[in-house]
Write a protein that holds these residues in place. Structure first.
Motif, short mmCIF file in Angstrom:
data_model
loop_
_atom_site.label_atom_id
_atom_site.label_comp_id
_atom_site.label_asym_id
_atom_site.label_seq_id
_atom_site.Cartn_x
_atom_site.Cartn_y
_atom_site.Cartn_z
N ALA A 249 -4.72 -6.98 -9.68
CA ALA A 249 -4.78 -5.57 -9.72
C ALA A 249 -3.55 -5.13 -10.31
O ALA A 249 -3.51 -4.16 -11.22
CB ALA A 249 -4.99 -5.16 -8.32
N GLN A 250 -2.32 -5.72 -10.15
CA GLN A 250 -1.12 -5.13 -10.78
C GLN A 250 -0.94 -5.35 -12.04
O GLN A 250 -0.63 -4.66 -12.86
CB GLN A 250 0.38 -5.77 -9.91
CG GLN A 250 0.46 -5.26 -8.66
CD GLN A 250 -0.48 -5.91 -7.62
OE1 GLN A 250 -1.33 -6.44 -7.77
NE2 GLN A 250 -0.36 -5.30 -6.38
N PHE B 294 -7.59 -0.91 -7.74
CA PHE B 294 -7.29 -1.27 -6.59
C PHE B 294 -8.35 -1.17 -5.38
O PHE B 294 -8.43 -1.97 -4.41
CB PHE B 294 -6.15 -0.46 -6.02
CG PHE B 294 -4.95 -0.78 -6.72
CD1 PHE B 294 -4.21 -1.73 -6.34
CD2 PHE B 294 -4.37 0.00 -7.71
CE1 PHE B 294 -2.82 -2.03 -7.02
CE2 PHE B 294 -3.30 -0.38 -8.41
CZ PHE B 294 -2.61 -1.38 -8.04
N LEU C 183 1.41 1.76 -3.45
CA LEU C 183 0.10 2.02 -4.02
C LEU C 183 0.01 3.72 -3.89
O LEU C 183 -0.53 4.42 -4.84
CB LEU C 183 -0.86 1.46 -3.58
CG LEU C 183 -2.23 2.01 -4.12
CD1 LEU C 183 -2.49 1.95 -5.62
CD2 LEU C 183 -3.58 1.06 -3.37
N THR D 179 -4.08 -12.28 -6.04
CA THR D 179 -3.35 -11.20 -5.46
C THR D 179 -2.66 -10.29 -6.41
O THR D 179 -2.01 -9.18 -6.25
CB THR D 179 -2.47 -11.75 -4.42
OG1 THR D 179 -1.38 -12.57 -5.18
CG2 THR D 179 -3.17 -12.55 -3.28
N ARG E 234 -10.52 -4.54 -6.62
CA ARG E 234 -9.69 -5.75 -6.59
C ARG E 234 -8.83 -6.03 -5.00
O ARG E 234 -8.74 -7.21 -4.99
CB ARG E 234 -8.78 -5.80 -7.87
CG ARG E 234 -9.17 -5.77 -9.13
CD ARG E 234 -10.31 -6.97 -9.47
NE ARG E 234 -9.63 -8.28 -9.50
CZ ARG E 234 -10.21 -9.24 -9.63
NH1 ARG E 234 -11.61 -9.18 -9.45
NH2 ARG E 234 -9.41 -10.42 -9.40
N THR E 235 -8.76 -5.10 -4.65
CA THR E 235 -7.91 -5.48 -3.32
C THR E 235 -8.91 -5.51 -2.26
O THR E 235 -9.63 -4.65 -1.68
CB THR E 235 -7.07 -4.28 -2.99
OG1 THR E 235 -6.34 -3.92 -4.01
CG2 THR E 235 -5.84 -4.58 -1.87
N LYS E 236 -8.99 -6.67 -1.48
CA LYS E 236 -9.98 -6.85 -0.44
C LYS E 236 -9.87 -6.05 0.66
O LYS E 236 -10.84 -5.74 1.08
CB LYS E 236 -9.91 -8.41 -0.10
CG LYS E 236 -10.86 -8.83 1.05
CD LYS E 236 -10.59 -10.35 1.31
CE LYS E 236 -11.78 -11.12 2.10
NZ LYS E 236 -11.99 -10.20 3.34
N GLU E 237 -8.60 -5.83 0.96
CA GLU E 237 -8.57 -5.01 2.43
C GLU E 237 -8.90 -3.82 1.98
O GLU E 237 -9.69 -2.92 2.90
CB GLU E 237 -7.19 -4.93 2.89
CG GLU E 237 -6.74 -6.31 3.25
CD GLU E 237 -4.98 -6.18 3.89
OE1 GLU E 237 -4.28 -6.20 2.84
OE2 GLU E 237 -4.85 -6.12 4.81
N ARG F 294 4.79 -8.63 -5.67
CA ARG F 294 3.72 -9.65 -5.67
C ARG F 294 4.57 -11.12 -5.68
O ARG F 294 4.37 -11.90 -5.51
CB ARG F 294 2.89 -9.48 -6.88
CG ARG F 294 1.71 -8.75 -6.37
CD ARG F 294 0.83 -8.90 -5.35
NE ARG F 294 1.40 -8.33 -4.15
CZ ARG F 294 1.09 -8.92 -2.95
NH1 ARG F 294 0.40 -9.77 -2.59
NH2 ARG F 294 1.72 -8.11 -1.81
N TYR G 174 0.95 -1.10 0.15
CA TYR G 174 0.12 0.00 -0.26
C TYR G 174 0.84 1.43 0.14
O TYR G 174 0.42 2.36 -0.40
CB TYR G 174 -0.95 -0.02 1.05
CG TYR G 174 -1.97 -1.18 0.96
CD1 TYR G 174 -2.63 -1.37 -0.03
CD2 TYR G 174 -1.88 -2.21 1.98
CE1 TYR G 174 -3.81 -2.42 0.12
CE2 TYR G 174 -2.77 -3.37 1.94
CZ TYR G 174 -3.61 -3.39 0.98
OH TYR G 174 -4.20 -4.54 0.69
#
Length: 303
Positions: A233-234, A282, A54, A230, A285-288, A113, A51
């Motif tokens: 997104a990238q 992000f 990001l 995981t 697609r990013t769960k958190e 990743r 992050y």
């Protein structure tokens, strides 16, 4: 010396209509990137290397957008076309330099990743907080170092024309206005594209090849899908960053029969599309991040 930004040749009658999607994209980029950056700064659960990278990516998107969009909207809405040589070269340095920073951060995110999937036990050891600072400094130094010769080379040229067929100061658009020998400018511009695209694609390709090998060694299909998710997104960011950018670079150098307005529109979109979609990619697609957004929306009055 004063230059005139022509804007989008042959589409002058549509400037008011074109200003609507450009204004929407500008507002969406500012809102989307700022919102995700605010979440990253405020939520302790997002205090992780991925992050932090990001945040660097979104910050680069914001700076790039702010360097070009006020000029573009001023031209489309109010007909502001004048720009000095110094302002033009400074804008070019920001736009092209930040684009290289953006690319370097994407490579770092792919490497993140790779370590997370291929060597998860060493993740916190290899990817430390100080590494993010070093990566950010290296990305900035690479962007400035590779782009700085461009305005320096342009200052050596004599310009026969002062009308730039573009909405902002683009390197190749200015080279085409010069009289005399422009070989060094063209060669260096092509060298920079090949070097950056070649090196970054090589690093990302090697990382994804190792990731794929690690995925194939996992026992269950479910574990493979979870690990692959995981990277989604990238991978999406890689595609929307390099696809339009590479196509635009090829068009400028070899697409002589393509209308000028197509070159200009594509050059605008290849800078705006990643900045527009990165927060969406992000956020979805990013769960958190998705869970934190859902939590905050659930606390809104009336929900």
């Amino acid at each position: 010396m004063i230059f005139i930004l022509k804007g989008i040749p042959s589409l002058e009658d549509l400037y008011l209509w074109l200003s609507l999607p450009f204004s929407f994209m500008f507002a969406a980029i500012l809102l989307g990137n700022s919102a995700i950056l605010f979440l990253l700064a405020m939520e302790s659960a997002l205090d992780k290397l991925m992050y932090h990278l990001l945040a660097l990516l979104l910050l680069a998107d914001l700076v790039s957008t702010l360097a070009m969009m006020p000029q573009v909207l001023g031209l489309l809405l109010f007909g502001v076309q004048d720009i000095s040589l110094d302002a033009c070269l400074l804008q070019m340095l920001f736009i092209h330099g930040i684009s290289l920073v953006h690319s370097a951060v994407v490579v770092a995110m792919v490497f993140d990743r790779y370590v997370a999937i291929c060597d998860p036990l060493q993740y916190t050891t290899v990817l430390t907080g100080s590494l993010v600072c070093h990566l950010g400094l290296v990305a900035l130094a690479r962007g400035v170092g590779l782009v700085l010769p461009i305005p320096l080379l342009l200052r050596q040229l004599t310009f026969c024309r002062t009308v730039i067929a573009h909405t902002y100061c683009d390197h190749m658009a200015m080279v085409k206005m010069a009289c005399g020998h422009t070989g060094p400018n063209r060669i260096y511009g092509l060298f920079m594209v090949i070097l950056v695209v070649g090196l970054d694609c090589l690093l990302m390709g090697a990382s994804y090849a190792l990731i794929l090998r690690a995925l194939l060694q996992l026992a269950s299909c479910g574990a493979r899908l979870r690990a692959l998710s995981t990277c989604s997104a990238q991978l999406s960011v890689v595609l929307i960053t390099w696809g339009p950018a590479l196509f635009s670079a090829i068009m400028y150098r070899f697409g002589c029969s393509i209308p000028v307005y197509s070159h200009v529109l594509l050059a605008n979109f290849y800078l705006l599309i990643p900045s527009l979609f990165n927060p969406v990619i992000f956020g979805v697609r990013t769960k958190e991040i998705r869970d934190i957004v859902t939590k905050h929306l659930g606390h809104c009055p009336g929900t």
